[in-house]
Design a protein around this motif. Structure first.
Motif, PDB file in Angstrom:
ATOM      1  N   ILE A 172      44.068 -11.043 -36.618  1.00 22.86           N
ATOM      2  CA  ILE A 172      45.528 -11.145 -36.469  1.00 22.86           C
ATOM      3  C   ILE A 172      46.083 -12.287 -37.307  1.00 22.86           C
ATOM      4  CG2 ILE A 172      47.410 -11.467 -34.817  1.00 22.86           C
ATOM      5  CD1 ILE A 172      45.518 -10.466 -32.633  1.00 22.86           C
ATOM      6  N   SER A 173      45.387 -13.433 -37.293  1.00 22.44           N
ATOM      7  CA  SER A 173      45.883 -14.587 -38.038  1.00 22.44           C
ATOM      8  C   SER A 173      44.729 -15.493 -38.407  1.00 22.44           C
ATOM      9  CB  SER A 173      46.911 -15.373 -37.217  1.00 22.44           C
ATOM     10  OG  SER A 173      46.295 -15.964 -36.069  1.00 22.44           O
ATOM     11  N   ILE A 174      44.972 -16.346 -39.419  1.00 17.33           N
ATOM     12  CA  ILE A 174      44.002 -17.362 -39.804  1.00 17.33           C
ATOM     13  C   ILE A 174      44.752 -18.670 -39.994  1.00 17.33           C
ATOM     14  CG2 ILE A 174      44.152 -16.662 -42.238  1.00 17.33           C
ATOM     15  CD1 ILE A 174      41.186 -17.568 -42.493  1.00 17.33           C
ATOM     16  N   THR A 175      44.212 -19.747 -39.404  1.00 19.27           N
ATOM     17  CA  THR A 175      44.885 -21.041 -39.380  1.00 19.27           C
ATOM     18  C   THR A 175      43.917 -22.130 -39.803  1.00 19.27           C
ATOM     19  OG1 THR A 175      46.218 -20.285 -37.495  1.00 19.27           O
ATOM     20  CG2 THR A 175      46.181 -22.661 -37.939  1.00 19.27           C
ATOM     21  N   PHE A 200      46.731 -24.920 -30.902  1.00 22.12           N
ATOM     22  CA  PHE A 200      47.194 -23.670 -31.495  1.00 22.12           C
ATOM     23  C   PHE A 200      47.785 -22.779 -30.415  1.00 22.12           C
ATOM     24  CE2 PHE A 200      42.881 -22.435 -30.219  1.00 22.12           C
ATOM     25  CZ  PHE A 200      43.035 -21.122 -29.773  1.00 22.12           C
ATOM     26  N   THR A 201      48.678 -21.914 -30.850  1.00 25.15           N
ATOM     27  CA  THR A 201      49.326 -20.958 -29.961  1.00 25.15           C
ATOM     28  C   THR A 201      48.655 -19.597 -30.097  1.00 25.15           C
ATOM     29  OG1 THR A 201      51.435 -22.106 -30.164  1.00 25.15           O
ATOM     30  CG2 THR A 201      51.502 -19.826 -29.375  1.00 25.15           C
ATOM     31  N   SER A 202      48.340 -18.980 -28.988  1.00 26.56           N
ATOM     32  CA  SER A 202      47.674 -17.687 -29.004  1.00 26.56           C
ATOM     33  C   SER A 202      48.604 -16.615 -29.550  1.00 26.56           C
ATOM     34  CB  SER A 202      47.212 -17.309 -27.601  1.00 26.56           C
ATOM     35  OG  SER A 202      46.387 -18.305 -27.056  1.00 26.56           O
ATOM     36  N   GLU A 203      48.072 -15.782 -30.421  1.00 25.82           N
ATOM     37  CA  GLU A 203      48.824 -14.666 -30.969  1.00 25.82           C
ATOM     38  C   GLU A 203      48.910 -13.538 -29.941  1.00 25.82           C
ATOM     39  OE1 GLU A 203      50.273 -14.761 -33.792  1.00 25.82           O
ATOM     40  OE2 GLU A 203      49.205 -16.228 -35.052  1.00 25.82           O
ATOM     41  N   LYS A 204      49.967 -12.757 -30.053  1.00 24.10           N
ATOM     42  CA  LYS A 204      50.077 -11.584 -29.207  1.00 24.10           C
ATOM     43  C   LYS A 204      48.903 -10.652 -29.488  1.00 24.10           C
ATOM     44  CE  LYS A 204      53.101  -7.665 -28.142  1.00 24.10           C
ATOM     45  NZ  LYS A 204      54.340  -6.934 -28.520  1.00 24.10           N
ATOM     46  N   ASP A 205      48.293 -10.128 -28.466  1.00 20.47           N
ATOM     47  CA  ASP A 205      47.150  -9.211 -28.535  1.00 20.47           C
ATOM     48  C   ASP A 205      45.844  -9.904 -28.910  1.00 20.47           C
ATOM     49  OD1 ASP A 205      48.808  -7.055 -27.888  1.00 20.47           O
ATOM     50  OD2 ASP A 205      49.249  -6.652 -30.003  1.00 20.47           O
ATOM     51  N   ALA A 206      45.849 -11.215 -29.088  1.00 19.23           N
ATOM     52  CA  ALA A 206      44.604 -11.912 -29.425  1.00 19.23           C
ATOM     53  C   ALA A 206      43.708 -11.998 -28.188  1.00 19.23           C
ATOM     54  CB  ALA A 206      44.891 -13.294 -29.967  1.00 19.23           C
ATOM     55  N   ALA A 207      42.449 -11.597 -28.365  1.00 19.40           N
ATOM     56  CA  ALA A 207      41.481 -11.668 -27.267  1.00 19.40           C
ATOM     57  C   ALA A 207      40.390 -12.694 -27.537  1.00 19.40           C
ATOM     58  CB  ALA A 207      40.849 -10.293 -27.050  1.00 19.40           C
ATOM     59  N   ALA A 285      36.751 -16.957 -25.933  1.00 22.16           N
ATOM     60  CA  ALA A 285      37.832 -16.122 -25.394  1.00 22.16           C
ATOM     61  C   ALA A 285      39.157 -16.875 -25.467  1.00 22.16           C
ATOM     62  CB  ALA A 285      37.533 -15.728 -23.956  1.00 22.16           C
ATOM     63  N   ILE A 286      40.194 -16.160 -25.826  1.00 18.44           N
ATOM     64  CA  ILE A 286      41.555 -16.710 -25.774  1.00 18.44           C
ATOM     65  C   ILE A 286      42.152 -16.283 -24.440  1.00 18.44           C
ATOM     66  CG2 ILE A 286      43.854 -16.577 -26.781  1.00 18.44           C
ATOM     67  CD1 ILE A 286      42.577 -16.389 -29.505  1.00 18.44           C
ATOM     68  N   ALA A 287      42.310 -17.256 -23.544  1.00 13.80           N
ATOM     69  CA  ALA A 287      42.648 -16.920 -22.164  1.00 13.80           C
ATOM     70  C   ALA A 287      44.007 -17.433 -21.723  1.00 13.80           C
ATOM     71  CB  ALA A 287      41.568 -17.474 -21.232  1.00 13.80           C
ATOM     72  N   LYS A 288      44.685 -18.219 -22.563  1.00 10.39           N
ATOM     73  CA  LYS A 288      45.988 -18.756 -22.161  1.00 10.39           C
ATOM     74  C   LYS A 288      46.859 -18.945 -23.401  1.00 10.39           C
ATOM     75  CE  LYS A 288      44.159 -23.508 -22.030  1.00 10.39           C
ATOM     76  NZ  LYS A 288      43.979 -24.712 -21.189  1.00 10.39           N
ATOM     77  N   PRO A 289      48.141 -19.242 -23.222  1.00 11.56           N
ATOM     78  CA  PRO A 289      49.062 -19.301 -24.375  1.00 11.56           C
ATOM     79  C   PRO A 289      48.727 -20.380 -25.389  1.00 11.56           C
ATOM     80  CG  PRO A 289      50.286 -19.064 -22.328  1.00 11.56           C
ATOM     81  CD  PRO A 289      48.879 -19.334 -21.938  1.00 11.56           C
ATOM     82  N   LYS A 290      48.180 -21.514 -24.941  1.00  9.08           N
ATOM     83  CA  LYS A 290      47.877 -22.599 -25.868  1.00  9.08           C
ATOM     84  C   LYS A 290      46.481 -23.160 -25.589  1.00  9.08           C
ATOM     85  CE  LYS A 290      52.675 -24.061 -26.675  1.00  9.08           C
ATOM     86  NZ  LYS A 290      52.698 -23.601 -28.076  1.00  9.08           N
ATOM     87  N   HIS A 291      45.815 -23.529 -26.689  1.00 12.78           N
ATOM     88  CA  HIS A 291      44.499 -24.157 -26.590  1.00 12.78           C
ATOM     89  C   HIS A 291      44.448 -25.329 -27.566  1.00 12.78           C
ATOM     90  CE1 HIS A 291      42.464 -20.943 -24.252  1.00 12.78           C
ATOM     91  NE2 HIS A 291      43.274 -20.128 -24.916  1.00 12.78           N
ATOM     92  N   GLN A 317      42.054 -15.618 -35.301  1.00 12.22           N
ATOM     93  CA  GLN A 317      42.301 -14.954 -34.023  1.00 12.22           C
ATOM     94  C   GLN A 317      42.128 -13.441 -34.207  1.00 12.22           C
ATOM     95  OE1 GLN A 317      45.509 -16.337 -31.459  1.00 12.22           O
ATOM     96  NE2 GLN A 317      45.934 -18.030 -32.896  1.00 12.22           N
ATOM     97  N   TYR A 318      41.394 -12.851 -33.283  1.00  8.88           N
ATOM     98  CA  TYR A 318      41.046 -11.438 -33.360  1.00  8.88           C
ATOM     99  C   TYR A 318      41.520 -10.687 -32.121  1.00  8.88           C
ATOM    100  CZ  TYR A 318      37.757 -12.121 -37.264  1.00  8.88           C
ATOM    101  OH  TYR A 318      37.190 -12.391 -38.485  1.00  8.88           O
ATOM    102  N   LYS A 319      41.778  -9.411 -32.329  1.00 10.12           N
ATOM    103  CA  LYS A 319      41.950  -8.517 -31.192  1.00 10.12           C
ATOM    104  C   LYS A 319      40.588  -8.275 -30.551  1.00 10.12           C
ATOM    105  CE  LYS A 319      45.966  -6.010 -33.034  1.00 10.12           C
ATOM    106  NZ  LYS A 319      46.516  -4.675 -33.418  1.00 10.12           N
ATOM    107  N   ALA A 320      40.572  -7.591 -29.431  1.00  8.98           N
ATOM    108  CA  ALA A 320      39.317  -7.320 -28.730  1.00  8.98           C
ATOM    109  C   ALA A 320      38.418  -6.422 -29.573  1.00  8.98           C
ATOM    110  CB  ALA A 320      39.610  -6.659 -27.386  1.00  8.98           C
ATOM    111  N   TYR A 321      37.115  -6.483 -29.308  1.00 11.39           N
ATOM    112  CA  TYR A 321      36.183  -5.580 -29.970  1.00 11.39           C
ATOM    113  C   TYR A 321      36.631  -4.138 -29.761  1.00 11.39           C
ATOM    114  CZ  TYR A 321      32.736  -9.193 -31.038  1.00 11.39           C
ATOM    115  OH  TYR A 321      32.093 -10.281 -31.554  1.00 11.39           O
ATOM    116  N   ARG A 322      36.525  -3.349 -30.819  1.00  9.02           N
ATOM    117  CA  ARG A 322      36.986  -1.957 -30.744  1.00  9.02           C
ATOM    118  C   ARG A 322      36.088  -1.111 -29.840  1.00  9.02           C
ATOM    119  NH1 ARG A 322      40.569  -0.171 -34.673  1.00  9.02           N
ATOM    120  NH2 ARG A 322      41.105  -1.702 -36.269  1.00  9.02           N
TER     121      ARG A 322
END
Length: 639
Positions: A172-175, A200-207, A285-291, A317-322
């Motif tokens: 989804i993104s690279i920072t 960093f702020t979690s992206e929408k749909d980032a798992a 795991a990305i589990a909350k809005p900010k880490h 940041q990645y979406k969940a495994y397909r």
């Protein structure tokens, strides 16, 4: 800009493996055999090229970056272990966005003694940068260093293999988290203040987040040798909690590129000379809005600080495994023609691959079908525990056929007893080279140096039985061992070890002297002469059969030692037949021949050279047999 489309399973550049059943593979070359030299006035020289990658609409499964080094045309290979960087400078064309993302870090070899036809290649997975490697991309190769640039350098190729298909995870993104050279051991510039926590702020749909780190230590303070030669640890903290810790250290005695002209065997801070750095990857795991993310180095202060930790760390940041169950073959180690696996090949047994769990479920079992093309396949049932994203090196029993097609195939089946959701990277085949064939009676000729306590050897068969050995710690200094080996038909492996990591000779350790290792047939003819400057080990695989390979006329044992001297050095020579041998002592730099000696009908002997009359300098000791260069070693006189 160069773009090459290789359809399906064409043979890849650099003798790569072949993937079967995949989508198209696209090969893109950004830097095509360019000549790379230093800029001594600045300490850095940059080479930028544009390359065209697929657009955003194209699904990319995997991207592998390959680096190839050779000696430049009409120049010799360069000398020093300098730090080079491969960086994405700009995306989206000439008017596009500046990026400055370091995707690769290369440490150049000590190339002073490489021949003009020498070449070597490395590779690293850069799939994490798939969001940036799209459309027109400006890529920079940056070569650092200060050595002279008028007669030496490198011929460098940078290429990318893009495997099309749905990725295991969608980025989804690279920072950028950290990017710079950080003073280490300087109480006036504490590294903890420089490596501050980054939020960093979690992206929408980032798992899932992945922290990708390139880190190497440089400089040499006193008394600890930091940061190049000190072994320190680094912690990775997520939300102020320790996730992982590792030593920033790498052992260099097993470097596949050997021998080199300099201190290539010395362990270093996460790098070796002649080394493309492999990144550290940490998934969470990305589990909350900010880490928050932070790297912390081991506490260290130096009275004379000059050390630096060079760190490039990126968060993807990645979406969940397909898919739940998705396993892939990442690499084939045995059998292989790749330069990076050359210490273990060619091989007679023990096929070895690297597998990766690209599924959401932990991988606990897997079936692997493998075997030579045209033969019945073997089935190996792997069991273990691989979390998502983890890899494992798997060695399987079985012989590797030495005749016929010389193609070996691997297929992964039934991860966790289920159907693999993405079969496109489950099948891989490789071409390979057969091992030499020798007669049943052989002689292992081993001459120890003055530090024999580090050495030992074994000969094992395909079942792992030790047939002959001399254990480490049992050898006597400056002694010749000639062990007669009686072997039946079959496949064998000779392993010669040096637990000190400095082989049977190393130029820096003059007092240790020089030893020799040679494999002879029953008539005393050389069938294989081993380089004494081998670091930690030599692995030699061979077959015993009814039709041994012919004895090669150019199989010669030779060497000069010491190569760092104030007066005398000695040249040992042993060949199967009398030869015409020409020896030249050549000044470096300049190329002036200061001594030349011709020996006719020379088969065996030890020659003494008095170099005390020469001024402090470096020289090449170059040996020609029948007008062909067979040996080129650098001498350091009065240094």
């Amino acid at each position: 800009m160069k773009q090459f489309l290789l359809i399906s399973i064409l043979s890849f550049w650099f003798n790569s493996s072949l993937w079967a059943g995949q989508g198209d593979t696209l090969q893109i070359i950004s830097h095509d055999a360019i000549t790379v030299v230093t800029d001594p006035s600045k300490g850095a020289n940059t080479y930028t090229e544009w390359a065209v990658f697929p657009g955003e609409e194209e699904a990319i499964r995997k991207i592998v970056m390959k680096i190839k080094f050779a000696c430049p045309d009409n120049m010799r290979c360069a000398d020093w272990d300098y730090l080079d960087h491969i960086t994405i400078k700009r995306t989206g064309g000439k008017e596009g966005e500046l990026q400055d993302f370091e995707i690769g870090r290369m440490l150049t070899p000590y190339g002073g003694a490489f021949g003009e036809k020498w070449e070597f290649d490395w590779q690293v997975d850069v799939t994490d940068f798939s969001l940036l490697l799209r459309d027109s991309v400006e890529l920079e190769y940056k070569h650092t260093g200060y050595e002279t640039n008028n007669d030496r350098g490198w011929k460098v190729t940078v290429a990318f293999d893009l495997i099309k298909g749905q990725p295991a995870m969608e980025p989804i993104s690279i920072t950028k988290i950290y990017d710079g050279s950080f003073a280490y051991g300087d109480k006036e510039k504490p590294i903890d203040k420089a490596l501050k926590p980054v939020q960093f702020t979690s992206e929408k749909d980032a798992a899932m987040g992945r922290l990708r780190i390139l880190q190497t230590g440089h400089g040499m303070d006193r008394p600890d040798g930091c940061g190049e030669f000190c072994n320190k640890y680094r912690d990775f903290l997520l939300d102020e909690k320790l996730v992982a810790s590792r030593q920033i250290w790498k052992q260099c005695g097993e470097n596949p590129l050997y021998p080199q002209a300099g201190t290539w065997i010395f362990d270093r801070a996460n790098w070796c000379p002649g080394d493309l750095i492999q990144p550290d990857l940490y998934d969470f795991a990305i589990a909350k809005p900010k880490h928050t993310i932070q790297l912390k180095m081991e506490d260290y202060n130096s009275p004379k600080p000059i050390a630096n930790e060079l760190i490039a760390a990126y968060l993807i940041q990645y979406k969940a495994y397909r898919k739940k169950n998705d396993v892939t073959i990442e690499d084939v180690i045995i059998p292989s023609k790749k330069a990076i696996h050359s210490r273990l090949n060619p091989a007679t047994f023990g096929p070895t691959i690297v597998i990766k769990n690209n599924g959401a479920e932990p991988l606990t079992k897997l079936s692997i079908n493998h075997g030579s093309k045209g033969q019945d396949s073997n089935i190996y049932n792997w069991e273990g525990l691989l979390q998502p994203g983890e890899m494992d090196t798997v060695t399987m029993p079985g012989l590797i056929l030495q005749k016929g097609a010389l193609t070996y195939q691997f297929e992964l089946r039934k991860p966790n007893g289920r159907k693999d959701a993405s079969k496109q990277d489950n099948l891989m085949s490789v071409n390979y080279t057969p091992t030499p064939v020798h007669e049943p009676t052989l002689i292992f000729h081993l001459e120890t140096n003055k530090k024999p306590e580090d050495n030992g050897y074994q000969i094992v068969d395909a079942e792992g039985n030790i047939l002959y050995q001399r254990e480490v710690g049992t050898l006597v200094a400056d002694t010749l061992y000639k062990d007669s080996l009686q072997l039946s038909k079959g496949a064998y492996q000779l392993v010669l070890k040096d637990e000190g990591g400095d082989g049977l000779e190393f130029w820096y350790k003059t007092r240790a002297g020089r030893g020799k290792a040679i494999l002879l047939n029953s008539q005393g003819k050389i069938v294989k002469s081993f380089n004494s400057d081998f670091g930690s080990s030599i692995t030699y695989n061979f077959t015993v059969g009814d039709t041994p390979d012919p004895i090669l006329e150019n199989e010669i044992s030779l060497g000069v030692f010491p190569t760092r001297t104030k007066d005398f050095t000695y040249f040992d020579f042993l060949s199967n037949n009398p030869e015409e041998v020409l020896i030249k002592l050549i000044k470096d730099p300049g190329g002036e021949v200061v001594e030349e000696h011709l020996y006719r009908d020379f088969k065996e002997g030890r020659l003494t050279f008095d170099l005390s009359r020469y001024p402090k300098s470096r020289y090449f000791f170059r040996v020609f047999v029948n007008n062909k260069v067979v040996y080129n070693k650098r001498l350091r006189v009065k240094e």
